[in-house]
Design a protein around this motif. Structure first.
Motif, PDB file in Angstrom:
ATOM      1  N   LEU A  30       1.015  -1.104   0.024  1.00  0.00           N
ATOM      2  CA  LEU A  30      -0.081  -0.153  -0.093  1.00  0.00           C
ATOM      3  C   LEU A  30       0.913   1.240  -0.186  1.00  0.00           C
ATOM      4  O   LEU A  30       0.758   2.230  -0.875  1.00  0.00           O
ATOM      5  N   ALA A  31       1.937   1.404   0.758  1.00  0.00           N
ATOM      6  CA  ALA A  31       2.929   2.462   0.955  1.00  0.00           C
ATOM      7  C   ALA A  31       3.503   2.480  -0.441  1.00  0.00           C
ATOM      8  O   ALA A  31       3.450   3.850  -0.741  1.00  0.00           O
ATOM      9  N   ARG A  32       4.120   1.626  -0.804  1.00  0.00           N
ATOM     10  CA  ARG A  32       4.752   1.666  -2.078  1.00  0.00           C
ATOM     11  C   ARG A  32       4.057   1.792  -3.454  1.00  0.00           C
ATOM     12  O   ARG A  32       4.527   2.436  -4.564  1.00  0.00           O
ATOM     13  N   GLN A  33       2.760   1.239  -3.559  1.00  0.00           N
ATOM     14  CA  GLN A  33       2.205   1.285  -4.872  1.00  0.00           C
ATOM     15  C   GLN A  33       0.642   1.829  -4.879  1.00  0.00           C
ATOM     16  O   GLN A  33       0.239   2.132  -5.962  1.00  0.00           O
ATOM     17  N   GLY A  34       0.331   2.030  -3.497  1.00  0.00           N
ATOM     18  CA  GLY A  34      -1.206   2.765  -3.629  1.00  0.00           C
ATOM     19  C   GLY A  34      -2.166   1.605  -3.713  1.00  0.00           C
ATOM     20  O   GLY A  34      -1.754   0.417  -4.010  1.00  0.00           O
ATOM     21  N   TYR A  35      -3.468   2.238  -3.558  1.00  0.00           N
ATOM     22  CA  TYR A  35      -4.434   1.110  -3.200  1.00  0.00           C
ATOM     23  C   TYR A  35      -4.826   0.420  -4.461  1.00  0.00           C
ATOM     24  O   TYR A  35      -5.283  -0.707  -4.705  1.00  0.00           O
ATOM     25  N   VAL A  36      -4.875   1.224  -5.623  1.00  0.00           N
ATOM     26  CA  VAL A  36      -5.436   0.680  -7.045  1.00  0.00           C
ATOM     27  C   VAL A  36      -4.371  -0.158  -7.482  1.00  0.00           C
ATOM     28  O   VAL A  36      -5.183  -1.285  -8.046  1.00  0.00           O
ATOM     29  N   ARG A  37      -3.105  -0.089  -7.433  1.00  0.00           N
ATOM     30  CA  ARG A  37      -2.166  -0.813  -8.101  1.00  0.00           C
ATOM     31  C   ARG A  37      -1.790  -2.219  -7.436  1.00  0.00           C
ATOM     32  O   ARG A  37      -1.483  -2.989  -7.903  1.00  0.00           O
ATOM     33  N   MET A  38      -2.017  -2.040  -5.968  1.00  0.00           N
ATOM     34  CA  MET A  38      -1.863  -3.138  -5.202  1.00  0.00           C
ATOM     35  C   MET A  38      -2.808  -4.191  -5.494  1.00  0.00           C
ATOM     36  O   MET A  38      -4.045  -4.083  -5.615  1.00  0.00           O
ATOM     37  N   THR A  39      -2.338  -5.541  -5.543  1.00  0.00           N
ATOM     38  CA  THR A  39      -3.373  -6.583  -5.861  1.00  0.00           C
ATOM     39  C   THR A  39      -3.000  -7.756  -4.772  1.00  0.00           C
ATOM     40  O   THR A  39      -1.999  -7.842  -4.052  1.00  0.00           O
ATOM     41  N   LEU A  40      -4.194  -8.751  -4.733  1.00  0.00           N
ATOM     42  CA  LEU A  40      -4.014  -9.559  -3.700  1.00  0.00           C
ATOM     43  C   LEU A  40      -2.947 -10.649  -4.018  1.00  0.00           C
ATOM     44  O   LEU A  40      -2.432 -11.264  -3.133  1.00  0.00           O
TER      45      LEU A  40
END
Length: 199
Positions: A30-40
């Motif tokens: 979350l810190a490095r990529q943000g919510y949208v780009r982060m995937t499970l």
């Protein structure tokens, strides 16, 4: 029948260890990529678990991040020592250690950047980490005010901001983590709050 907290096979982490690994990975991504780009899928790979392991615990990415942000919350207040300065310093040092442990400045930046699209992230960070920490500091100041060590008309919310604000300001000025920041913040704040006859 195995207890959920016992090791189920050689080299496999226990459930509590899996949970911690998943939450740490979620916060880092979350810190490095943000919510949208982060995937499970990315969280699973970083935590060394399967995606289904995550889904057994949290139904959605938002649920996972709510749990991860809860892990950033303030520690319990140390028992009052009767020394306002020592109590405030203990809380601020724990705050700084928590920020370092979870890459907190990048995490805060991400939550601020995502505010227009995902306002609940910043709301969660405030509710789970910011406000509980401020409450701990305010409790110390309220006790000091009740016992006459600071002015009865003191603005305690402004004082709390005066205690934590230097951490953020120093970081933005390139002075983050300098030794003595907490002592300076506490000493300046307490000096400003003392009753007039004690200055």
């Amino acid at each position: 029948m195995h207890d959920d907290k016992t090791t189920r096979g050689a080299g496999r982490p226990r459930s509590a260890e899996k949970n911690d690994a998943i939450l740490r990975a979620a916060l880092d991504l979350l810190a490095r990529q943000g919510y949208v780009r982060m995937t499970l899928d990315q969280v699973a790979a970083a935590a060394g678990v399967s995606k289904s392991t995550i889904h057994l615990r949290w139904k959605t990415k938002a649920d996972l991040l709510a749990a991860a942000l809860a892990a950033v919350q303030a520690a319990d207040a140390p028992p009052p020592s009767g020394d306002d300065r020592a109590d405030l310093l203990a809380i601020l040092r724990d705050f700084a250690a928590t920020i370092a442990r979870v890459n907190g400045m990048a995490l805060i930046g991400t939550c601020l950047a995502e505010e227009d699209h995902m306002p609940e992230l910043l709301a969660l960070l405030r509710a789970r980490s910011v406000m509980p920490r401020r409450a701990l500091l305010r409790e110390v100041l309220e006790r000091a005010r009740e016992e006459g060590r600071i002015r009865p008309d003191a603005d305690l919310e402004a004082a709390v901001s005066g205690l934590v604000g230097p951490f953020y300001a120093d970081y933005l000025a390139g002075r983050g983590g300098h030794p003595g920041w907490a002592e300076q913040a506490v000493d300046l704040t307490l000096a400003a709050l003392r009753p007039q006859g004690n200055r």
